[in-house]
Scaffold this active site. Structure first.
Site, short mmCIF file in Angstrom:
data_model
loop_
_atom_site.label_atom_id
_atom_site.label_comp_id
_atom_site.label_asym_id
_atom_site.label_seq_id
_atom_site.Cartn_x
_atom_site.Cartn_y
_atom_site.Cartn_z
N LYS A 1 5.93 3.29 6.57
CA LYS A 1 4.76 3.59 7.41
C LYS A 1 4.82 2.85 8.74
O LYS A 1 4.37 3.35 9.76
CB LYS A 1 3.47 3.18 6.69
CG LYS A 1 3.13 3.96 5.46
CD LYS A 1 1.78 3.48 4.93
CE LYS A 1 1.46 4.14 3.61
NZ LYS A 1 0.14 3.73 3.10
N LEU B 1 16.33 6.91 -0.14
CA LEU B 1 16.15 7.24 -1.55
C LEU B 1 15.95 5.97 -2.37
O LEU B 1 16.53 4.93 -2.08
CB LEU B 1 17.37 8.01 -2.06
CG LEU B 1 17.55 9.43 -1.50
CD1 LEU B 1 18.93 9.96 -1.86
CD2 LEU B 1 16.46 10.36 -2.03
N HIS C 1 0.86 -1.18 0.00
CA HIS C 1 0.00 0.00 0.00
C HIS C 1 0.89 1.23 0.00
O HIS C 1 1.73 1.40 0.88
CB HIS C 1 -0.92 0.03 1.22
CG HIS C 1 -1.86 1.18 1.19
ND1 HIS C 1 -1.83 2.20 2.10
CD2 HIS C 1 -2.86 1.50 0.31
CE1 HIS C 1 -2.76 3.09 1.80
NE2 HIS C 1 -3.40 2.69 0.73
N ASP D 1 1.09 5.50 -0.45
CA ASP D 1 0.55 6.85 -0.55
C ASP D 1 1.67 7.72 -1.14
O ASP D 1 2.81 7.67 -0.66
CB ASP D 1 0.15 7.38 0.82
CG ASP D 1 -0.95 6.54 1.45
OD1 ASP D 1 -1.87 6.14 0.73
OD2 ASP D 1 -0.88 6.30 2.67
N GLN E 1 12.79 -1.12 -1.91
CA GLN E 1 13.54 -0.06 -2.57
C GLN E 1 13.73 -0.35 -4.05
O GLN E 1 13.53 0.54 -4.90
CB GLN E 1 14.89 0.11 -1.88
CG GLN E 1 15.71 1.28 -2.42
CD GLN E 1 17.09 1.35 -1.80
OE1 GLN E 1 17.76 0.32 -1.67
NE2 GLN E 1 17.52 2.54 -1.41
N THR F 1 6.88 0.96 11.78
CA THR F 1 8.19 1.04 12.43
C THR F 1 9.02 -0.21 12.14
O THR F 1 8.57 -1.34 12.35
CB THR F 1 8.01 1.18 13.95
OG1 THR F 1 7.19 2.31 14.22
CG2 THR F 1 9.35 1.36 14.64
#
EC number: 4.2.1.147
Length: 393
Positions: free
Chosen positions: A66, A48, A17, A19, A83, A68
């Site tokens: 999102k 990055l 998910h 955003d 990544q 931890t």
């Protein structure tokens, strides 16, 4: 530019998910990008997006966890398949012409990424996040969703992760099964045998609530978690308090007696609007329903034209439904109750009824499922979500 996108892809622990915000380096998105790189938080350190070591993707993209990151396994998954998927997805968007109208050097992307602690399958993590970043990015640049889609989907969609659907009444007509019962065993039998259908409403009748209290709503919800459930409380006093009680019990609608003082009715309706449930005025023994609706400063969502059980064979039909809707001055559903049988369904629908309230004709039937299906056939409505995948458009 300041565009926002979102996408959910996959399922299970590896579900992705994302955003996303995309905008110019010189604008608020660029400032947020710089702040993200310089203001670090334990367990949520941004990284990055790189295609491989020493090779950034463009537009420069900041991946923000999102959830931890608490152990090395999660860190490796975020710095590995997540990544790689984000970077490759954005690079492929360049090749596919997604940015053809923009200078990628002027843009930056913030991608907030969900990674469940239980995720283990690198292949799925990569593939789901690859699909999600591309979908979120394209949606952002296209301005998806348009207002028309939002309004169309808001009451028919179900959240893919929440696990249940909150029903709303937007596709009338409906069949309301009134359980004026006092035996929980019988209630369970009815709920088990009434077929699951988008056009079935479950009513916790007044006798049922008087016997077991509003906790019966939760008991019904356990058996029919996706049902639209009405608490037929026939409120006569303390309208705001009793409406709040119904909402707190997880009812989707509460019934207010039309014989209550106007101030009580209006307070009850106002409370339903605060709590997000439907208000229903029961017009049992109300001499002039049209006049009552016209006099109210705040209108209900539903009016129930109700013939009492003790007089349903001798009283007149349901009255002027068209006039009642006109008096409401807006969107209003009208329910017809009392003596509703299969042979009068067409008459009720032709007169403008949106909801058919049926009690003993279903609950006292020897074959509850068959009796319910007979009524549903008369509605001529297909199930809305029978073949629907809730993440599709």
């Amino acid at each position: 530019m300041y565009q926002i996108g979102e996408a959910l892809v996959g399922d299970g622990a590896e579900l992705a998910h994302i955003d996303l915000i995309i905008g110019e380096k010189s604008g608020p998105v660029g400032i947020a990008f710089a702040n993200g790189l310089s203001q670090l938080s334990a367990g949520h350190t941004p990284l990055l997006a790189v295609i491989r070591p020493n090779l950034l993707t463009k537009p420069a993209t900041l991946i923000i966890p999102k959830v931890t990151l608490k152990n090395q396994t999660q860190v490796t998954e975020m710095f590995g398949p997540v990544q790689a998927a984000i970077a490759k997805g954005i690079a492929d968007c360049i090749e596919e012409g997604t940015f053809k109208e923009y200078d990628i050097e002027d843009l930056v992307i913030l991608a907030s990424v969900y990674l469940a602690p239980e995720a283990k399958d690198y292949n799925k993590i990569y593939r789901y996040n690859y699909g999600a970043i591309k979908l979120a990015l394209n949606r952002a640049l296209e301005g998806f969703p348009p207002e028309k889609t939002i309004l169309y989907e808001k009451d028919r969609g179900a959240h893919a992760v929440m696990g249940f659907k909150v029903q709303r009444l937007w596709d009338a007509p409906y069949l309301q099964v009134a359980m004026d019962l006092v035996d929980m065993g019988k209630v369970a039998k009815v709920l088990k045998e009434v077929p699951d259908n988008d056009h079935v409403i479950i009513e916790a009748g007044t006798p049922l609530i008087k016997r077991f209290g509003l906790s019966v709503i939760s008991e019904i919800r356990k058996l029919r978690p996706n049902a639209f459930i009405i608490a037929d409380m026939k409120i006569l006093d303390t309208g705001n308090l009793e409406s709040r009680m119904a909402a707190d019990a997880s009812a989707d609608a509460v019934v207010i007696s039309g014989l209550a003082p106007a101030s009580t009715i209006e307070k009850a309706i106002e409370e339903t609007k605060k709590t997000g449930i439907y208000s229903i005025i029961d017009m049992l023994n109300v001499p002039n329903p049209v006049e009552l609706i016209a006099s109210l400063k705040i209108k209900p969502d539903i009016v129930e034209l109700h013939r009492a059980i003790d007089c349903e064979t001798s009283c007149h039909a349901w009255g002027d439904i068209v006039a009642i809707k006109k008096a409401a001055g807006g969107k209003l559903l009208v329910a017809t109750a009392g003596g509703v049988r299969v042979e009068v369904v067409k008459e009720a629908l032709a007169s403008g009824a949106d909801i058919l309230v049926v009690g003993r004709a279903i609950t006292a039937s020897k074959d509850i499922r068959h009796a319910t299906e007979e009524f549903l056939e008369q509605l001529h409505k297909d199930e809305i979500d029978q073949f629907r995948v809730m993440t599709d458009f």
